[in-house]
Design a protein around this motif. Structure first.
Motif, PDB file in Angstrom:
ATOM      1  N   PRO A  93       0.777  -1.236   0.000  1.00 32.42           N
ATOM      2  CA  PRO A  93       0.000   0.000   0.000  1.00 32.42           C
ATOM      3  C   PRO A  93       0.805   1.282   0.000  1.00 32.42           C
ATOM      4  O   PRO A  93       0.270   2.343  -0.227  1.00 32.42           O
ATOM      5  N   VAL A  94       2.085   1.215   0.246  1.00 28.37           N
ATOM      6  CA  VAL A  94       2.867   2.430   0.382  1.00 28.37           C
ATOM      7  C   VAL A  94       2.854   3.235  -0.909  1.00 28.37           C
ATOM      8  O   VAL A  94       3.182   2.737  -1.978  1.00 28.37           O
ATOM      9  N   GLY A  95       2.465   4.505  -0.807  1.00 27.18           N
ATOM     10  CA  GLY A  95       2.528   5.407  -1.947  1.00 27.18           C
ATOM     11  C   GLY A  95       1.491   5.172  -3.015  1.00 27.18           C
ATOM     12  O   GLY A  95       1.550   5.782  -4.073  1.00 27.18           O
ATOM     13  N   LYS A  96       0.510   4.304  -2.777  1.00 22.46           N
ATOM     14  CA  LYS A  96      -0.493   4.023  -3.796  1.00 22.46           C
ATOM     15  C   LYS A  96      -1.825   4.627  -3.367  1.00 22.46           C
ATOM     16  O   LYS A  96      -2.469   4.145  -2.454  1.00 22.46           O
ATOM     17  N   ILE A  97      -2.213   5.696  -4.027  1.00 19.02           N
ATOM     18  CA  ILE A  97      -3.438   6.401  -3.693  1.00 19.02           C
ATOM     19  C   ILE A  97      -4.388   6.314  -4.879  1.00 19.02           C
ATOM     20  O   ILE A  97      -4.005   6.534  -6.024  1.00 19.02           O
ATOM     21  N   SER A  98      -5.651   5.986  -4.614  1.00 18.16           N
ATOM     22  CA  SER A  98      -6.645   5.934  -5.679  1.00 18.16           C
ATOM     23  C   SER A  98      -6.859   7.330  -6.251  1.00 18.16           C
ATOM     24  O   SER A  98      -6.901   8.321  -5.524  1.00 18.16           O
ATOM     25  N   THR A  99      -6.989   7.418  -7.569  1.00 17.63           N
ATOM     26  CA  THR A  99      -7.224   8.708  -8.210  1.00 17.63           C
ATOM     27  C   THR A  99      -8.271   8.519  -9.299  1.00 17.63           C
ATOM     28  O   THR A  99      -8.800   7.427  -9.487  1.00 17.63           O
ATOM     29  N   THR A 100      -8.596   9.584  -9.992  1.00 14.74           N
ATOM     30  CA  THR A 100      -9.612   9.526 -11.046  1.00 14.74           C
ATOM     31  C   THR A 100      -8.983   9.926 -12.372  1.00 14.74           C
ATOM     32  O   THR A 100      -8.316  10.956 -12.466  1.00 14.74           O
ATOM     33  N   TYR A 101      -9.198   9.106 -13.385  1.00 19.05           N
ATOM     34  CA  TYR A 101      -8.735   9.416 -14.744  1.00 19.05           C
ATOM     35  C   TYR A 101      -9.962   9.405 -15.646  1.00 19.05           C
ATOM     36  O   TYR A 101     -10.620   8.372 -15.799  1.00 19.05           O
ATOM     37  N   ASN A 102     -10.304  10.553 -16.214  1.00 22.48           N
ATOM     38  CA  ASN A 102     -11.531  10.643 -17.010  1.00 22.48           C
ATOM     39  C   ASN A 102     -11.314  11.364 -18.332  1.00 22.48           C
ATOM     40  O   ASN A 102     -12.217  12.033 -18.834  1.00 22.48           O
ATOM     41  N   LEU A 103     -10.133  11.241 -18.918  1.00 25.27           N
ATOM     42  CA  LEU A 103      -9.884  11.838 -20.223  1.00 25.27           C
ATOM     43  C   LEU A 103     -10.503  10.971 -21.320  1.00 25.27           C
ATOM     44  O   LEU A 103     -11.117   9.935 -21.055  1.00 25.27           O
ATOM     45  N   TRP A 104     -10.330  11.389 -22.558  1.00 28.51           N
ATOM     46  CA  TRP A 104     -11.037  10.758 -23.672  1.00 28.51           C
ATOM     47  C   TRP A 104     -10.770   9.265 -23.787  1.00 28.51           C
ATOM     48  O   TRP A 104     -11.624   8.493 -24.231  1.00 28.51           O
ATOM     49  N   ASP A 105      -9.578   8.822 -23.391  1.00 28.55           N
ATOM     50  CA  ASP A 105      -9.212   7.418 -23.566  1.00 28.55           C
ATOM     51  C   ASP A 105      -9.296   6.624 -22.269  1.00 28.55           C
ATOM     52  O   ASP A 105      -8.676   5.567 -22.142  1.00 28.55           O
TER      53      ASP A 105
END
Length: 492
Positions: A115-127
């Motif tokens: 888990p170290v350094g792994k943060i959930s994020t959001t990717y919502n670009l065209w691809d």
């Protein structure tokens, strides 16, 4: 005509109106069967600044078979409109193929991962749903997960001067009997254990006994050592607080009336940064008149963190000209030096120092005589001339707005007195001689979640119930004053 999809790469369409100019402006061939809304030669006339990836036949990554109306995709692309980028080599059978949206939104899972350094994020670009990549299984890496990792070890040159810190945890499983006594024949717990690369394994049942009369350490050791593939090659388990050993400074969180086990374990054969074991499942029962009854209330089964957190790099790799001679009242470290002229101490207040295998935080320095610790040292007695190492590439500072208000034993969530001034998800913090990574700070800013369960304060293993500072650790980028001593093949 074949299916259309977002183009991976926009391309001009050529001289559609045969005016010998391939860059004619505006819409052309407005009655085209393929482009009923209009076609263009060079670029979409209605495009906004920075806009791209417009609909094109076969996503511009394939050719249309005019006989069948099916797209013939170029290598590396698939889908009815060639809209998806394929995972290379189908991840070689050692991973799963996920979209960029899935990879970004998925933080470290329950079953595997570090888990170290792994943060959930959001990717919502065209691809987001069109670009795909391999999420490799533990022990495998590379674009197609085809490469196998090697076992890790401690650099033998480091051991000549430094002291490795091995992952250490505390297992507690106890109950306050509602009736009768603890049923030692039917109470048990199983652990989920992780190796260096994040692969998980489930132990056999560890039976919960009354450790006031039976030492459970060997049973826990055997359960860990019996995992397949010798995943745990060597481990030392013992009762917390054992004199002269690694667990001397580890407190027992078990309540006085609790009956069961508290065992401290150190992975002495598995160096490096490891994910803390987790409770997989358990069953707790009492017995009265030979009748066994499951008990679900007044039961505590947990794994908590110790002050020994496995590490790949020694942050405190700079050696002081001063050595420690003793520690008074667990907080004042007396020092001495053989250097001529009594040189100045190399570190100041709020520096991290390392004595033996314990990292400590300095609160003040008394010139060349001693330095005082923020949290007490409760480990093995310090012998004269014990080397002192310090972190020259690390900055430690208390959050300017928030203090820890309450933190219960066995919890990885604590509350703060006010919205933090600097604390954010991903920070490394140092609290009660232990490191924690911040996983999240809630919307109000008053609740913080970290990656490990708290085992109580350094002084006596009790919960935090009054405001106290939390210290944010910032490591220089690139790191300085550190030494990477755990790596594949021991770096040799």
């Amino acid at each position: 005509i074949c299916p259309f999809a977002y183009a991976h790469v926009d391309t001009p369409k050529g001289d559609l109106n045969f005016d010998k100019n391939q860059k004619s402006t505006g819409w052309i061939l407005t009655n085209s069967q393929m482009y009923p809304a209009g076609g263009y030669e060079w670029f979409n006339p209605n495009a906004h600044n920075g806009e791209a990836h417009f609909y094109m036949e076969c996503a511009n990554m394939g050719l249309c078979d005019r006989q069948t109306g099916l797209c013939l995709c170029f290598p590396g692309f698939e889908g009815s409109a060639c809209q998806r980028a394929m995972c290379p080599n189908a991840c070689s059978g050692h991973g799963i193929c996920q979209s960029m949206e899935q990879i970004a939104n998925t933080a470290t899972g329950t079953l595997v991962g570090k888990p170290v350094g792994k943060i959930s994020t959001t990717y919502n670009l065209w691809d987001a749903k069109l670009g795909y990549g391999c999420k490799c299984d533990s022990w495998y890496f590379g674009p197609d997960c085809s490469r196998r990792r090697c076992k890790v070890g401690v650099d033998p040159l480091y051991e000549a001067a430094g002291t490795p810190i091995y992952e250490t945890f505390l297992l507690s499983a106890y109950l306050i009997p509602a009736t009768g006594a603890l049923d030692q024949a039917n109470s048990w717990v199983r652990l989920r254990v992780f190796d260096f690369w994040g692969e998980s394994y489930i132990t056999e049942k560890i039976y919960v006994v009354d450790d006031a009369s039976i030492n459970p350490s060997t049973a826990v050791e055997n359960a860990l050592l019996s995992l397949p593939n010798s995943v745990i090659s060597s481990v030392n388990c013992e009762a917390p607080g054992t004199a002269g050993s690694f667990s001397k400074g580890i407190s027992i969180p078990k309540v006085t009336s609790g009956v069961g086990i508290s065992v401290a374990c150190q992975f002495i054969g598995n160096p490096g940064e490891m994910r803390l074991p987790e409770i997989y499942d358990y069953y707790m029962a009492t017995t009265l008149s030979s009748v066994s009854t499951q008990q679900t209330s007044d039961v505590t089964v947990q794994v908590t963190a110790s002050t020994f957190r496995g590490e790949n790099s020694d942050l405190c790799a700079s050696k002081s000209v001063y050595t420690a001679t003793s520690i008074a009242t667990n907080t004042v470290v007396s020092i001495a030096t053989v250097a001529t002229g009594s040189p100045a101490l190399e570190f100041a207040a709020f520096a991290l120092v390392k004595i033996r295998d314990q990292i400590l935080l300095v609160t003040s320095v008394q010139t060349t005589v001693s330095f005082t610790l923020v949290y007490p040292y409760k480990g093995i007695t310090i012998a004269a001339n014990t080397p002192v190492f310090y972190a020259s590439g690390v900055t430690v500072a208390a959050d300017t707005a928030a203090q820890i208000a309450a933190w219960a034993i066995g919890s990885n969530v604590f509350t703060v007195s006010a919205a933090p001034g600097q604390l954010v998800a991903g920070n490394l913090i140092f609290v009660e001689n232990a490191f924690f990574y911040v996983r999240s700070v809630d919307a109000t800013g008053l609740t913080v979640k970290v990656d490990r369960n708290f085992n109580g304060n350094a002084a006596g293993g009790v919960a935090i119930s009054a405001n106290q500072d939390l210290y944010i650790v910032t490591i220089a980028d690139p790191p300085t004053g550190s030494y990477n001593y755990v790596s594949e093949c021991s770096g040799r």
